[in-house]
Design a protein around this motif. Structure first.
Motif, mmCIF file in Angstrom:
data_model
loop_
_atom_site.group_PDB
_atom_site.id
_atom_site.type_symbol
_atom_site.label_atom_id
_atom_site.label_comp_id
_atom_site.label_asym_id
_atom_site.label_seq_id
_atom_site.Cartn_x
_atom_site.Cartn_y
_atom_site.Cartn_z
ATOM 1 N N LEU A 89 0.832 -1.202 0.000
ATOM 2 C CA LEU A 89 0.000 0.000 0.000
ATOM 3 C C LEU A 89 0.871 1.258 0.000
ATOM 4 O O LEU A 89 0.638 2.184 -0.775
ATOM 5 C CB LEU A 89 -0.932 -0.005 1.212
ATOM 6 C CG LEU A 89 -1.809 1.231 1.398
ATOM 7 C CD1 LEU A 89 -2.792 1.373 0.234
ATOM 8 C CD2 LEU A 89 -2.549 1.151 2.719
ATOM 9 N N THR A 92 2.568 1.654 -3.374
ATOM 10 C CA THR A 92 1.588 2.035 -4.390
ATOM 11 C C THR A 92 1.239 3.518 -4.277
ATOM 12 O O THR A 92 1.128 4.221 -5.288
ATOM 13 C CB THR A 92 0.317 1.179 -4.256
ATOM 14 O OG1 THR A 92 0.676 -0.197 -4.375
ATOM 15 C CG2 THR A 92 -0.710 1.531 -5.307
ATOM 16 N N ILE A 93 1.080 4.005 -3.065
ATOM 17 C CA ILE A 93 0.764 5.421 -2.865
ATOM 18 C C ILE A 93 1.908 6.303 -3.370
ATOM 19 O O ILE A 93 1.681 7.296 -4.064
ATOM 20 C CB ILE A 93 0.446 5.711 -1.383
ATOM 21 C CG1 ILE A 93 -0.896 5.081 -1.017
ATOM 22 C CG2 ILE A 93 0.433 7.209 -1.106
ATOM 23 C CD1 ILE A 93 -1.208 5.115 0.467
ATOM 24 N N MET A 96 1.915 6.151 -7.195
ATOM 25 C CA MET A 96 0.764 6.888 -7.719
ATOM 26 C C MET A 96 0.982 8.393 -7.620
ATOM 27 O O MET A 96 0.711 9.137 -8.559
ATOM 28 C CB MET A 96 -0.500 6.492 -6.948
ATOM 29 C CG MET A 96 -1.759 7.125 -7.468
ATOM 30 S SD MET A 96 -2.695 8.276 -6.430
ATOM 31 C CE MET A 96 -1.997 8.345 -4.857
ATOM 32 N N MET A 97 1.501 8.848 -6.498
ATOM 33 C CA MET A 97 1.757 10.283 -6.343
ATOM 34 C C MET A 97 2.830 10.761 -7.313
ATOM 35 O O MET A 97 2.712 11.840 -7.894
ATOM 36 C CB MET A 97 2.156 10.601 -4.892
ATOM 37 C CG MET A 97 1.008 10.515 -3.915
ATOM 38 S SD MET A 97 1.477 10.866 -2.202
ATOM 39 C CE MET A 97 1.937 12.586 -2.319
ATOM 40 N N SER A 119 -1.959 15.340 -5.997
ATOM 41 C CA SER A 119 -1.864 13.888 -6.159
ATOM 42 C C SER A 119 -1.942 13.135 -4.845
ATOM 43 O O SER A 119 -2.029 11.907 -4.848
ATOM 44 C CB SER A 119 -0.531 13.534 -6.844
ATOM 45 O OG SER A 119 -0.452 14.132 -8.107
ATOM 46 N N SER A 120 -1.907 13.842 -3.747
ATOM 47 C CA SER A 120 -1.926 13.155 -2.457
ATOM 48 C C SER A 120 -3.315 12.582 -2.191
ATOM 49 O O SER A 120 -4.324 13.215 -2.473
ATOM 50 C CB SER A 120 -1.504 14.099 -1.334
ATOM 51 O OG SER A 120 -2.389 15.178 -1.244
ATOM 52 N N PRO A 121 -3.366 11.366 -1.659
ATOM 53 C CA PRO A 121 -4.659 10.704 -1.458
ATOM 54 C C PRO A 121 -5.432 11.254 -0.266
ATOM 55 O O PRO A 121 -4.851 11.771 0.682
ATOM 56 C CB PRO A 121 -4.263 9.248 -1.209
ATOM 57 C CG PRO A 121 -2.886 9.328 -0.643
ATOM 58 C CD PRO A 121 -2.243 10.532 -1.278
#
Length: 131
Positions: A89, A92-93, A96-97, A119-121
Motif C-alpha cells: 500500500l 503504491t501510494i 501513484m503520487m 496527487s496526495s490521497p
C-alpha cells in the motif's frame, strides 16, 4: 416545481440524495462515495454547485472523527499481521503520487508543489491545512 436558488443548498441536497443512493446501491463508504459522485456528475453537467469554507471544514472534521473512531485496539493489534499488505500500500501510494505529479507537471503545466499536493490521497493537503 420549486427550484433551489443557492448553489450551497443545492450541493447539500445533492449530497444527501447521493448518500441515500449510495446506500441503496450498497457502495463502499456509501454516504461519502454516493454524495461525491452525484455532486461531481451534476457539476460536470454544468450545474453550479458550491460549498462554503466553513461547511467544508466542518465536514472534514466530522469525516475525520468518524474515520478515526473506527480504529480500535483490536485493529491495531492486527496490524502486525499485514506487513506485506501495508508495504504494498505504501509503495503504491508513492508510485501513484509520483506518476500523477509527473503527468500534471509535464502535460498540464502545474508547478511541482501543486501537482504533488493534488496527487496526495484522501485530501491530505486539506487535512494538513486544517490541522
Amino acid at each position: 416545481m420549486a427550484t433551489v436558488q443557492s448553489p450551497i443548498l443545492l450541493t447539500i441536497l445533492l449530497g444527501v440524495v447521493g448518500a441515500a443512493l449510495g446506500s441503496w446501491l450498497n457502495f463502499p463508504v456509501a454516504p461519502l462515495v454516493g454524495s461525491a459522485l452525484l455532486v461531481t456528475i451534476v457539476t460536470l453537467l454544468g450545474v453550479k454547485t458550491a460549498a462554503s469554507d466553513q461547511l467544508r471544514n466542518i465536514s472534514f472534521t466530522v469525516l475525520g472523527c468518524s474515520l478515526g473512531s473506527g480504529i480500535t485496539p483490536d485493529t491495531l493489534a492486527l496490524v502486525g499481521r499485514w506487513p506485506l499488505s501495508l508495504l504494498a500500500l505504501a509503495l503504491t501510494i508513492v508510485v501513484m503520487m509520483y506518476v500523477s505529479s509527473w503527468v500534471l507537471t509535464r502535460y498540464f503545466g502545474q508547478s511541482f508543489s501543486t501537482a504533488l499536493l493534488s496527487s496526495s490521497p484522501g485530501a491530505l493537503s486539506s487535512t494538513i491545512a486544517l490541522a
